[in-house]
Design a protein around this motif. Sequence first.
Motif, PDB file in Angstrom:
ATOM      1  N   ALA B 264      -0.565   3.574   0.929  1.00 24.76           N
ATOM      2  CA  ALA B 264       0.739   4.230   1.101  1.00 24.76           C
ATOM      3  C   ALA B 264       0.627   5.354   2.129  1.00 24.76           C
ATOM      4  CB  ALA B 264       1.238   4.766  -0.239  1.00 24.76           C
ATOM      5  N   GLU B 267       0.645   4.174   5.579  1.00 22.69           N
ATOM      6  CA  GLU B 267       1.993   3.717   5.935  1.00 22.69           C
ATOM      7  C   GLU B 267       2.962   4.883   6.093  1.00 22.69           C
ATOM      8  OE1 GLU B 267       3.898   0.632   7.138  1.00 22.69           O
ATOM      9  OE2 GLU B 267       2.250   0.037   5.814  1.00 22.69           O
ATOM     10  N   ILE B 269       4.223   6.475   3.523  1.00 24.56           N
ATOM     11  CA  ILE B 269       5.160   6.397   2.402  1.00 24.56           C
ATOM     12  C   ILE B 269       4.692   7.337   1.287  1.00 24.56           C
ATOM     13  CG2 ILE B 269       6.056   4.886   0.574  1.00 24.56           C
ATOM     14  CD1 ILE B 269       5.931   2.566   2.517  1.00 24.56           C
ATOM     15  N   TYR B 271       3.765   8.594  -2.078  1.00 24.42           N
ATOM     16  CA  TYR B 271       3.388   7.780  -3.224  1.00 24.42           C
ATOM     17  C   TYR B 271       2.490   8.601  -4.134  1.00 24.42           C
ATOM     18  CZ  TYR B 271       1.409   3.827  -5.802  1.00 24.42           C
ATOM     19  OH  TYR B 271       1.015   2.968  -6.797  1.00 24.42           O
ATOM     20  N   LEU B 306       7.340   6.366  -5.819  1.00 22.19           N
ATOM     21  CA  LEU B 306       7.343   5.899  -4.426  1.00 22.19           C
ATOM     22  C   LEU B 306       8.706   6.192  -3.837  1.00 22.19           C
ATOM     23  CD1 LEU B 306       5.991   2.652  -2.859  1.00 22.19           C
ATOM     24  CD2 LEU B 306       8.331   3.371  -2.393  1.00 22.19           C
ATOM     25  N   GLU B 307       8.678   6.730  -2.631  1.00 20.74           N
ATOM     26  CA  GLU B 307       9.934   7.091  -1.988  1.00 20.74           C
ATOM     27  C   GLU B 307       9.992   6.427  -0.623  1.00 20.74           C
ATOM     28  OE1 GLU B 307      12.009  10.035   0.539  1.00 20.74           O
ATOM     29  OE2 GLU B 307      10.296  11.005  -0.432  1.00 20.74           O
ATOM     30  N   PHE B 308      11.009   5.577  -0.441  1.00 16.75           N
ATOM     31  CA  PHE B 308      11.103   4.900   0.859  1.00 16.75           C
ATOM     32  C   PHE B 308      12.382   5.269   1.606  1.00 16.75           C
ATOM     33  CE2 PHE B 308      13.786   0.880   0.415  1.00 16.75           C
ATOM     34  CZ  PHE B 308      14.294   1.184  -0.837  1.00 16.75           C
ATOM     35  N   ASN B 312      11.466   5.892   6.366  1.00 10.24           N
ATOM     36  CA  ASN B 312      10.895   4.660   5.803  1.00 10.24           C
ATOM     37  C   ASN B 312      11.932   3.694   5.242  1.00 10.24           C
ATOM     38  OD1 ASN B 312       8.151   5.382   6.274  1.00 10.24           O
ATOM     39  ND2 ASN B 312       8.299   6.825   4.567  1.00 10.24           N
ATOM     40  N   TYR B 313      13.217   3.946   5.520  1.00 11.43           N
ATOM     41  CA  TYR B 313      14.221   3.172   4.776  1.00 11.43           C
ATOM     42  C   TYR B 313      14.291   1.709   5.177  1.00 11.43           C
ATOM     43  CZ  TYR B 313      18.049   3.326   8.302  1.00 11.43           C
ATOM     44  OH  TYR B 313      18.837   3.173   9.401  1.00 11.43           O
ATOM     45  N   LYS B 315      11.520  -0.024   5.231  1.00  9.47           N
ATOM     46  CA  LYS B 315      10.227  -0.548   4.784  1.00  9.47           C
ATOM     47  C   LYS B 315      10.266  -1.052   3.338  1.00  9.47           C
ATOM     48  CE  LYS B 315       7.331   2.344   7.786  1.00  9.47           C
ATOM     49  NZ  LYS B 315       6.382   3.477   7.791  1.00  9.47           N
ATOM     50  N   ALA B 319       7.162  -1.248   0.601  1.00 11.12           N
ATOM     51  CA  ALA B 319       7.301  -0.421  -0.600  1.00 11.12           C
ATOM     52  C   ALA B 319       7.156  -1.278  -1.853  1.00 11.12           C
ATOM     53  CB  ALA B 319       8.650   0.290  -0.588  1.00 11.12           C
TER      54      ALA B 319
END
Lengths: 293, 405
Positions: B264, B267, B269, B271, B306-308, B312-313, B315, B319
Motif C-alpha cells: 500500500a 502505491e 494508498i 493503509y 484503507l483510504e482511496f 487515489n480515487y 485506484k 485498493a
Amino acid sequence: MSIFVDGNTTIVLQGATGSEGSFWAQHMIEMGARVVAAVTPGKEGQKLHGVPVFHSVRRAHAQHAAKAAMLFVPPRFARDAVLEALDAGIPRVVTIADGIPLHDQIQIRAAARAEGAQVVGGNTSGVISPGKSMVGMFPYWIERVYRPGSIGVMTRSGSLTNEVTAWVVDAGFGVSTLVGVGGDLVPGSRFAEFLPAFETDPETQAVVIVGELGGTMEEEVAEAIRDGVFTKPVVAFLGGRTAPSGKRMGHAGAIATGSSGTVAGKVKELEGAGALVADRPCRVGELLARVVQ
Amino acid sequence: MRLLEYQGKAVFKEAGIMVPAARVVRASENQALRDEACAAARELMSAAGIGRQAEQDPTGSSGGETAWFAPGVMVKAQVTSGGRGKAGLIVRAESPEDAGQAAVAIVEREPSVRVILLEQMVDSACELYLSISTDAGSARHLILASAVGGVEIETLAEQNPTAIQRVSVDPFMGLQPYQTRGLGYDLGFSGELVKRFAQVTSSLYQVFRANDTELAEINPLFVTQDGSLIAGDSKLIIDDNSLNRQPQFEVTREQYGTDTEYEAALEGIPYVQFDGDISLMCAGAGLTTTVYDLVQFEGGTVANYLEFGGPNYRKARRAMELCLKNRSSVILIVTFGTIARADVMAEGIVGAIAELKPDRPIVTCIRGTNEEAATETLADAGIEPLLDTEEAVRRAVAIAKGEQV
C-alpha cells in the motif's frame, strides 16, 4: 452576509489555466464568485472564461484589485504562489493543493501571520458561501449538502464534511459559510481564527465544527468559547473516537500520542465550554435543533 | 515515513552527531542469524576492548564511531513501534554468544522483525532528551530538551513538566547560537558541556531542516563521563509530502509490519493493518476514520483501514486487491467525494469486482459528485447501492457476524 467570501469579494485565480483549474474556475463564476483576473506566468494577454490573464499577481492586482486569491497550484509550487499573493498584498488566500511539504506549510503560515493575512489550506476544498460565492472546489449543485442557510461550518476533512453537512440540511438547516481548513499538520488557518467573523456575521446563527483526532484546533475553539470570543451555539462532530493511539489515520494531522490529541480530551474541553458534541454524524442535526430555532 | 533507528543514526552520523559503533544483521534462519549476530558482537566488543574503558575518540565529537564503552553490546530489534524495551525487543548482551542468542530470541518473540542492530554499549553518566518538531499554532519550529532523558516525552510532560525546556525557532531565520547556548544553561549545564550540547542541537536542527522531517528526536542522548554526547536512539519521521524531494529515503519492506502495508505504501494508498472482520475501503481520511468509529460502535471489528480518495480515487482495483489480502469477511465501501467523483469510483469498483471476483460480500455507500450515475452503475452491476452510511455499517457488521441480511 457571510464570512470570508461573498458575491462582492474580488478574486484573482493563480494557476487556473490547466484543465482542473479551468473547470473549477468556471464553476466558481457560475456560482457567483466575482473573479476579476487570472495569473499564469507566460500567458499575459490571454483570457480565461472572459477574465484577463497576467504574468504575475502584482501585475494583475495593479489593474484589477483583488480581495482574495484562489490557487490551483500543485503542492510543490504552493509556497511560492502563496508568498507571491501575500507579497502583492492580497489579504485572503486559498490553496487547495493536497501534499504541500510540511516545511513549506510552516513558512506559509508564518508569512501569513507576519502579513496579517489569512491563508486557508492546503489539503482542502476551500471556502464556500452557498448561493453567493466560492473560493474553492465544491459540488454546490448537490442540494442536500450545499443549501444556503444560517449555519457556519468549519472542517478539517472534505468527505466527512459532506456526510455531516447532509445531516445539517436534513434537519432543515442550511449553510452560511463553510470553511475547510484542511487536514494537514500545519494548516494555513485554524478553526478559532474564523470565530470572530462568524460571531459578527448576522446571518450565522450557530457553528458546526467537523474535527478529528490530533492537534489542538478543537481545544482552541473551546478556549474561544470560554473566553467569550464566540457566544453563538457550537455543535461538533469529531472523528477518531476509537482510533488506536500512535497510529496515523489518513490525514497527516490525525494522530494521537499518549493522552494528547485524543477525541476524548477534545470532547471534554468542548463540552466543558458549553458546546454540544455528537458521537455520530447523524446526530448533528438534532443537536443543532436543540440550540437553534 | 518513520525511519528505523539504524537509518536515523546513519543520518545523525552524516550530520556529525556521535552514535555508538554498530553492525546491522538481517533476520534469517535461526542458526545463521545466531552466527551472524555473534560475529558482529565479537567484532564490536574487540574494537571496544572488553572490560575496560576504551580510548577516547581522537577526533573529539566529530561524529566518529568510537566513544566511551561499557562492556557488552545492545541487541535492538529495528521496528518502528514504541516501547521496544518493555516488549523485550531490546536486550543487553554481555558476550558475543549472548548476543547471538538474544538476536534469535527477539525474532522468535516478534517474527515481523527483519533487521537487528547490534551496538557498542555506552557507559553514560546521564541521559538527556532532545527533539525538534513543529508548533502548528505559532508556525515555528519547537525544540524540546530535558536533563531527564530515557523516558517518553509524553510521560515526562505529565509527570515532570518543569523538567522540559522549550525553544521556539523562527522558520525563516533559523536556529540562532544564543538559543542553543541558552538552552544548555537552562538545563543546568556549564563549561564544555554547554558547547557540546549546542553543537549537537545545532546539528540536529540541520537534520530537521535538510531532510524535511516532521520530528527529529534523540532519546536518550547519552552524556559520557568525559562529557561526550552520543545518540542512544534515533526517531526521525520524514514528512510524507516531501518524499519526492528527498529521494534518498526509499520505502523499504523492513519499515512495515506486513507485506500488505508495504505494498500500500508503494502505491501511495493510506493503509493501516488491524486484525478484525471488516475491510474498510473508503474515501476521505476523516470519513474513513469516522466509519472506523461507527463499526466499533455497532460491535464490529476492522480488518484494515484503507483510504482511496484524493489522488487515489481511480485506484479501486488496487485498493480492493489490498483488502482481499486480509482474512476479512466483508468489504465496506463508503465515500462522499467532491473531486473524487462518485461515478468514477463506482465504475472502478464494478470493474474491480469483475476482474478480481472477490470471495466475500461487498457493501457500498457511494455518494457525492455525480452520485446518480454512480447509483445506476452499481445497480446495473447487481450491487445494492446504499446511500446511508450508518445503514451500510450495520449491514457490514451483520454480515461479519454471520447474520442473515
